[in-house]
Scaffold this motif. Structure first.
Motif, PDB file in Angstrom:
ATOM      1  N   TRP A 143      49.556  60.895  39.937  1.00 22.84           N
ATOM      2  CA  TRP A 143      49.801  59.635  40.643  1.00 22.84           C
ATOM      3  C   TRP A 143      49.778  58.467  39.662  1.00 22.84           C
ATOM      4  CZ3 TRP A 143      51.044  58.438  45.699  1.00 22.84           C
ATOM      5  CH2 TRP A 143      51.053  59.506  46.608  1.00 22.84           C
ATOM      6  N   PHE A 144      50.662  57.538  39.891  1.00 21.88           N
ATOM      7  CA  PHE A 144      50.766  56.318  39.068  1.00 21.88           C
ATOM      8  C   PHE A 144      50.946  56.692  37.595  1.00 21.88           C
ATOM      9  CE2 PHE A 144      48.157  55.459  42.863  1.00 21.88           C
ATOM     10  CZ  PHE A 144      49.120  54.755  43.552  1.00 21.88           C
ATOM     11  N   VAL A 145      51.971  57.490  37.395  1.00 19.09           N
ATOM     12  CA  VAL A 145      52.246  58.092  36.092  1.00 19.09           C
ATOM     13  C   VAL A 145      52.515  57.006  35.047  1.00 19.09           C
ATOM     14  CG1 VAL A 145      53.733  59.733  34.863  1.00 19.09           C
ATOM     15  CG2 VAL A 145      53.293  60.032  37.322  1.00 19.09           C
ATOM     16  N   GLY A 146      51.813  57.125  33.929  1.00 20.86           N
ATOM     17  CA  GLY A 146      52.002  56.155  32.843  1.00 20.86           C
ATOM     18  C   GLY A 146      51.125  54.921  32.979  1.00 20.86           C
ATOM     19  N   GLY A 147      50.487  54.759  34.150  1.00 16.54           N
ATOM     20  CA  GLY A 147      49.606  53.604  34.349  1.00 16.54           C
ATOM     21  C   GLY A 147      48.307  53.783  33.578  1.00 16.54           C
ATOM     22  N   LYS A 148      47.729  52.662  33.161  1.00 16.73           N
ATOM     23  CA  LYS A 148      46.433  52.714  32.468  1.00 16.73           C
ATOM     24  C   LYS A 148      45.475  51.700  33.100  1.00 16.73           C
ATOM     25  CE  LYS A 148      47.827  54.042  27.729  1.00 16.73           C
ATOM     26  NZ  LYS A 148      48.094  55.397  28.127  1.00 16.73           N
ATOM     27  N   LEU A 149      44.232  52.129  33.277  1.00 18.87           N
ATOM     28  CA  LEU A 149      43.223  51.229  33.860  1.00 18.87           C
ATOM     29  C   LEU A 149      41.834  51.674  33.428  1.00 18.87           C
ATOM     30  CD1 LEU A 149      42.729  52.039  37.678  1.00 18.87           C
ATOM     31  CD2 LEU A 149      43.383  53.691  35.925  1.00 18.87           C
ATOM     32  N   ASN A 150      40.875  50.770  33.567  1.00 19.78           N
ATOM     33  CA  ASN A 150      39.484  51.159  33.377  1.00 19.78           C
ATOM     34  C   ASN A 150      38.787  51.037  34.732  1.00 19.78           C
ATOM     35  OD1 ASN A 150      36.484  50.636  32.869  1.00 19.78           O
ATOM     36  ND2 ASN A 150      37.181  51.418  30.885  1.00 19.78           N
ATOM     37  N   VAL A 151      38.265  52.149  35.204  1.00 19.23           N
ATOM     38  CA  VAL A 151      37.690  52.198  36.549  1.00 19.23           C
ATOM     39  C   VAL A 151      36.469  51.271  36.653  1.00 19.23           C
ATOM     40  CG1 VAL A 151      36.481  53.715  38.186  1.00 19.23           C
ATOM     41  CG2 VAL A 151      38.623  54.479  37.102  1.00 19.23           C
ATOM     42  N   ALA A 152      35.606  51.285  35.639  1.00 18.54           N
ATOM     43  CA  ALA A 152      34.406  50.443  35.692  1.00 18.54           C
ATOM     44  C   ALA A 152      34.769  48.959  35.633  1.00 18.54           C
ATOM     45  CB  ALA A 152      33.458  50.804  34.556  1.00 18.54           C
ATOM     46  N   TYR A 153      35.771  48.622  34.834  1.00 18.40           N
ATOM     47  CA  TYR A 153      36.221  47.221  34.798  1.00 18.40           C
ATOM     48  C   TYR A 153      36.629  46.781  36.207  1.00 18.40           C
ATOM     49  CZ  TYR A 153      38.936  43.046  34.068  1.00 18.40           C
ATOM     50  OH  TYR A 153      39.397  41.760  34.175  1.00 18.40           O
ATOM     51  N   ASN A 154      37.354  47.666  36.890  1.00 22.50           N
ATOM     52  CA  ASN A 154      37.815  47.344  38.242  1.00 22.50           C
ATOM     53  C   ASN A 154      36.667  47.170  39.235  1.00 22.50           C
ATOM     54  OD1 ASN A 154      40.859  47.318  38.985  1.00 22.50           O
ATOM     55  ND2 ASN A 154      40.677  48.791  37.286  1.00 22.50           N
ATOM     56  N   CYS A 155      35.588  47.909  39.015  1.00 21.23           N
ATOM     57  CA  CYS A 155      34.479  47.865  39.971  1.00 21.23           C
ATOM     58  C   CYS A 155      33.461  46.784  39.634  1.00 21.23           C
ATOM     59  CB  CYS A 155      33.774  49.221  40.009  1.00 21.23           C
ATOM     60  SG  CYS A 155      34.808  50.523  40.700  1.00 21.23           S
ATOM     61  N   VAL A 156      33.506  46.255  38.434  1.00 17.84           N
ATOM     62  CA  VAL A 156      32.449  45.341  38.006  1.00 17.84           C
ATOM     63  C   VAL A 156      32.998  44.068  37.353  1.00 17.84           C
ATOM     64  CG1 VAL A 156      30.325  45.144  36.666  1.00 17.84           C
ATOM     65  CG2 VAL A 156      30.981  47.372  37.601  1.00 17.84           C
ATOM     66  N   ASP A 157      33.490  44.175  36.136  1.00 11.64           N
ATOM     67  CA  ASP A 157      33.872  42.996  35.331  1.00 11.64           C
ATOM     68  C   ASP A 157      34.876  42.101  36.045  1.00 11.64           C
ATOM     69  OD1 ASP A 157      33.188  45.375  33.823  1.00 11.64           O
ATOM     70  OD2 ASP A 157      33.643  44.269  31.979  1.00 11.64           O
ATOM     71  N   ARG A 158      35.825  42.750  36.716  1.00 10.31           N
ATOM     72  CA  ARG A 158      36.894  42.028  37.389  1.00 10.31           C
ATOM     73  C   ARG A 158      36.337  40.973  38.351  1.00 10.31           C
ATOM     74  NH1 ARG A 158      40.675  44.143  41.852  1.00 10.31           N
ATOM     75  NH2 ARG A 158      39.148  45.802  42.106  1.00 10.31           N
ATOM     76  N   HIS A 159      35.260  41.315  39.034  1.00 12.96           N
ATOM     77  CA  HIS A 159      34.693  40.382  40.015  1.00 12.96           C
ATOM     78  C   HIS A 159      33.953  39.243  39.315  1.00 12.96           C
ATOM     79  CE1 HIS A 159      35.962  43.598  42.480  1.00 12.96           C
ATOM     80  NE2 HIS A 159      34.926  44.368  42.254  1.00 12.96           N
ATOM     81  N   VAL A 160      33.355  39.566  38.174  1.00  5.99           N
ATOM     82  CA  VAL A 160      32.676  38.519  37.395  1.00  5.99           C
ATOM     83  C   VAL A 160      33.746  37.581  36.834  1.00  5.99           C
ATOM     84  CG1 VAL A 160      31.145  38.067  35.438  1.00  5.99           C
ATOM     85  CG2 VAL A 160      30.806  40.129  36.853  1.00  5.99           C
ATOM     86  N   ASP A 161      34.791  38.149  36.269  1.00  3.70           N
ATOM     87  CA  ASP A 161      35.903  37.335  35.742  1.00  3.70           C
ATOM     88  C   ASP A 161      36.525  36.472  36.845  1.00  3.70           C
ATOM     89  OD1 ASP A 161      35.404  38.653  33.422  1.00  3.70           O
ATOM     90  OD2 ASP A 161      37.244  39.874  33.418  1.00  3.70           O
ATOM     91  N   GLY A 162      36.494  36.972  38.062  1.00  2.08           N
ATOM     92  CA  GLY A 162      37.080  36.237  39.184  1.00  2.08           C
ATOM     93  C   GLY A 162      36.146  35.173  39.762  1.00  2.08           C
ATOM     94  N   GLY A 163      35.009  34.940  39.104  1.00  7.57           N
ATOM     95  CA  GLY A 163      34.110  33.868  39.551  1.00  7.57           C
ATOM     96  C   GLY A 163      33.060  34.301  40.559  1.00  7.57           C
ATOM     97  N   HIS A 164      32.827  35.620  40.695  1.00  6.69           N
ATOM     98  CA  HIS A 164      31.869  36.096  41.698  1.00  6.69           C
ATOM     99  C   HIS A 164      30.644  36.754  41.069  1.00  6.69           C
ATOM    100  CE1 HIS A 164      34.756  35.195  44.838  1.00  6.69           C
ATOM    101  NE2 HIS A 164      35.673  35.773  44.088  1.00  6.69           N
ATOM    102  N   GLY A 165      30.347  36.368  39.831  1.00 16.29           N
ATOM    103  CA  GLY A 165      29.215  36.980  39.129  1.00 16.29           C
ATOM    104  C   GLY A 165      27.890  36.827  39.856  1.00 16.29           C
ATOM    105  N   ASP A 166      27.747  35.766  40.643  1.00 12.79           N
ATOM    106  CA  ASP A 166      26.469  35.540  41.333  1.00 12.79           C
ATOM    107  C   ASP A 166      26.368  36.255  42.672  1.00 12.79           C
ATOM    108  OD1 ASP A 166      25.619  33.971  39.288  1.00 12.79           O
ATOM    109  OD2 ASP A 166      26.296  32.090  40.209  1.00 12.79           O
ATOM    110  N   GLN A 167      27.455  36.839  43.112  1.00 16.73           N
ATOM    111  CA  GLN A 167      27.396  37.576  44.383  1.00 16.73           C
ATOM    112  C   GLN A 167      26.532  38.826  44.212  1.00 16.73           C
ATOM    113  OE1 GLN A 167      31.231  38.500  46.305  1.00 16.73           O
ATOM    114  NE2 GLN A 167      30.285  40.327  47.212  1.00 16.73           N
ATOM    115  N   VAL A 168      25.685  39.102  45.201  1.00 16.77           N
ATOM    116  CA  VAL A 168      24.881  40.325  45.133  1.00 16.77           C
ATOM    117  C   VAL A 168      25.800  41.530  45.332  1.00 16.77           C
ATOM    118  CG1 VAL A 168      23.055  41.681  46.248  1.00 16.77           C
ATOM    119  CG2 VAL A 168      22.747  39.215  45.891  1.00 16.77           C
ATOM    120  N   ALA A 169      25.723  42.459  44.408  1.00 16.72           N
ATOM    121  CA  ALA A 169      26.457  43.720  44.559  1.00 16.72           C
ATOM    122  C   ALA A 169      25.593  44.703  45.335  1.00 16.72           C
ATOM    123  CB  ALA A 169      26.806  44.290  43.187  1.00 16.72           C
ATOM    124  N   ILE A 170      24.316  44.773  44.941  1.00 14.42           N
ATOM    125  CA  ILE A 170      23.426  45.782  45.524  1.00 14.42           C
ATOM    126  C   ILE A 170      22.100  45.160  45.942  1.00 14.42           C
ATOM    127  CG2 ILE A 170      22.124  47.905  45.022  1.00 14.42           C
ATOM    128  CD1 ILE A 170      24.358  48.563  42.947  1.00 14.42           C
TER     129      ILE A 170
END
Ligand code: ATP
Ligand code: MG
Length: 653
Positions: free
Chosen positions: A73-100
């Motif tokens: 699936w999504f042949v040739g695509g590249k991503l980092n799963v942890a970036y998507n679950c964590v850093d992306r939200h901090v980069d988007g201005g939500h670093g102070d939101q409680v995750a857990i």
């Protein structure tokens, strides 16, 4: 197919339906159009869902099925799963939101924001790299529900290492066979774990498991209970000594969409565990899409709680990957539901204003057994969506959940899926579907499922048979670790001509064409030529006001082929399990679903044998019913249960 011998009889009918409220529908993430949109162009639909994620390199092809049954699936695509679950939200201005919002069993708490999560995961990733771990290596994790377990999983994902989480309650033998099967280089554990208010050892079991394990170089130990543990010099490392001093900067590298993400051994309800392999881009897409739509999750508003253990696929997809990809604020609870009291879950819901609650039928039936007065004592008004997973939910348990937890209004999503499917496959959509107690209803938009007969021909409305998945889906397993033949045999050989994935579950369509799951086909009973599902008889028993839980098996019978033997747990207030009560239950089943399903024998028991994910292990009960030596109990949550049942039966209780 003749009238007399359908693949599975259809005995139970249900007429209650609960349409969504207008207010809920108006704000729902999902709309009815999704079905038509996905049917019109399935791949375009999934491509749109994949856009929810951050891709370092976009894919060139949505699906490559030329290598079936191993999809790309999504042949040739590249991503980092942890970036998507964590850093992306901090980069988007939500670093102070409680995750857990982490809640420890003894009452300790930890709130972890997305910014803190990013630091912890980055430090752990640096630590793992310092030990020489590189992409493609395997790490086994046997830990209770502590935040470090989630940090460890995400840190593995971040550096392309496969994690394999093993239930905290599994024996040294079970852990060892999983470590050896995947040749894990590192094992992560804790000193001990809290179970029912007491600290129990963990590390010593791991030591026992790893004696002579050749692949294992290091054991990382998280301090949790504080008890003293033996340390093997040169092999064992404390998490806090290894990780805490690391840099919180770690650059995530993008991996191929098909890069392996994890191996998870199925709970083993039916036999030798299989190392199910999942990969990155498709899995995360389905996890995020289903979590968003099936739970109607609103980032920054909802407080979500999935009660599963991370050692189960539900914990992977609906605690770690799906929710975190969707920037969820969630509760993670370490302990058992009755520690220190039977209202613990409702107390947590009240305290954290949980709005989405996802649990298993086994727990709902346990709550029923404990009594309605327990949830009544708490303010549960924050709850707006309720979920169920793991087994068919009996209609009466569904109604109990709706009335006593959901204030008669929260939509209930009964979600069918498997370790192998990676994410939810069949479920109502809240705000769209008029729900029906006991039915998972429809394949989600983008997913295709059918009920077929022995020949692989789809059955009609009202017909019963086998559940198959007739089209590939993004979160599908990519194999069984190290055993391609078993992969093909188990899932793809039964309906090889049609190319269907065989799920191993029985199912039926009702008169509206909605799907009802009827339990494993291995458990189907054959009584005088009638193919009867365990689920329907169990649901009929649970619909009696005195019964909290029931497990039904077919035992060899000289006249009927198999006879139905039922094991029942009575509700808190129903103490009388005598002959008259048993007779009444037998008659009740005959009245509800027909004389053919009347149990030959009903045994009142205190407990039922269950896996750690809460599923009833019927094969063990079949051993009891047929007076055999009880089989392999290594994956039972509590192996003393079988002794209790056998001795109760001998003493005539
Ligand atoms: P093993 O495959 O090793 O025996 P397992 O099947 O118990 O283990 P899981 O992948 O956790 O491991 O469970 C998936 C199974 O759980 C499904 O095949 C089905 O039998 C059952 N199940 C899950 N959700 C539902 C549901 N909502 N309704 C009915 N059955 C369900
Ligand atoms: Mg299974």
């Amino acid at each position: 197919m003749t009238e007399q011998s359908p693949a599975l009889d259809n005995l139970l009918t249900e007429s209650r339906t609960f349409p969504p409220s207008e207010a809920f529908s108006a704000q729902a993430n999902a709309t009815a159009d999704f079905y038509a949109e996905a049917d019109a162009d399935r791949e375009a639909f999934w491509a749109k869902q994949a856009e929810r994620l951050h891709w370092e390199t976009k894919w060139s092809q949505v699906l490559d099925w030329t290598t079936a049954p191993v999809a790309k699936w999504f042949v040739g695509g590249k991503l980092n799963v942890a970036y998507n679950c964590v850093d992306r939200h901090v980069d988007g201005g939500h670093g102070d939101q409680v995750a857990i919002h982490w809640v420890g069993e003894p009452g300790d708490n930890r709130d972890i924001t997305y910014a803190q999560l990013k630091d912890e995961v980055s430090k752990a990733a640096n630590a793992f790299e310092s030990l020489g771990l590189t992409a493609g290596d395997r790490v086994a994790i046997q830990m209770p529900m502590v935040p470090e377990a989630i940090f460890a999983m995400l840190a593995c994902a971040r550096i392309g290492v496969l994690h394999s989480v093993v239930f905290g309650g599994f024996s040294p033998t079970a852990l060892r066979s999983r470590v050896d099967d995947q040749a894990a280089r590192i094992v992560i554990t804790t000193d001990g774990q809290y179970r029912r208010g007491k600290a129990a050892p963990m590390k010593v079991n791991v030591d026992e498991a790893l004696e002579g394990a050749e692949s294992v170089e290091k054991v990382i130990v998280v301090r949790r209970t504080g008890e003293e543990v033996p340390i093997t010099e040169g092999r064992d490392l404390w998490w806090h000594e290894l990780v805490d001093g690391q840099s919180a900067e770690h650059a995530p590298q993008a991996f191929d969409s098909e890069h392996p993400l994890f191996i998870l051994y199925t709970s083993g309800t039916t036999g030798k565990p299989k190392g199910i392999l999942h990969t990155s881009g498709g899995y995360l897409t389905q996890a995020a899409y289903t979590h968003h739509n099936v739970f109607d999750h609103k980032a920054g508003e909802d407080v979500y709680w999935c009660t599963a253990d991370i050692g189960w696929i539900t914990g992977h997809t609906y605690i770690v990957y799906g929710p975190l990809a969707n920037r969820t604020t969630q509760v993670v609870y370490e302990g058992t539901p009755n520690t220190p009291h039977e209202g613990r879950h409702w107390e947590i819901v009240q305290q954290h204003k949980v709005s989405i609650y996802y649990t298993a039928p086994t727990l709902i039936r346990t709550f029923m057994k404990w009594g309605n007065e327990i949830p009544e004592k708490y303010d549960l008004s924050s709850l707006r969506v309720l979920g169920s997973v793991g087994e068919p939910i009996n209609p009466e348990a569904w109604i109990w959940y709706r009335e006593n937890v959901g204030a008669n209004s929260a939509p209930i999503v009964d979600t069918w899926w498997q370790t192998e499917t990676g994410g939810i496959m069949i479920s109502p959509l809240p705000g769209v579907t008029a729900t029906k107690p006991g039915s998972a209803q429809k394949a989600l938009p983008g997913i295709s499922a059918k009920v077929v007969d022995d020949q692989g021909v789809e059955v009609g409305k009202g017909g019963g048979g086998y559940l198959v998945l007739d089209k590939p889906w993004p979160g599908m397993l990519r194999g069984i670790w190290g055993d391609e033949e078993r992969f093909r045999d188990t899932y793809w050989s039964r309906f090889a001509d049609q190319g269907y994935y065989f799920a191993g579950d029985g199912a039926k369509y009702d008169a509206d064409g909605d799907i009802w799951l009827l339990g494993r086909v291995d458990d189907v009973m054959n009584v005088s030529g009638h193919r009867i599902s365990t689920t329907e008889v169990e649901s009929a028993l649970v619909s009696h006001p005195t019964v909290a839980e029931a497990a039904v098996v077919g035992a060899t019978d000289p006249t009927t082929g198999q006879g139905i033997v039922a094991f029942v747990i009575l509700r808190g207030n129903a103490v009388d399990g005598g002959d008259a009560a048993v007779q009444e239950l037998r008659n009740h089943v005959a009245k509800e679903i027909g004389p053919i399903a009347k149990p030959r024998q009903i045994l009142v028991v205190q407990e039922l044998p269950k896996t750690r994910s809460g599923k009833i292990m019927r094969r063990l009960l079949r051993d009891v019913a047929e007076n055999r030596q009880v089989g392999d109990v290594t994956t039972l949550a509590d192996s003393s249960v079988m002794d209790l049942i056998s001795s109760g039966l001998k003493s005539g209780k």
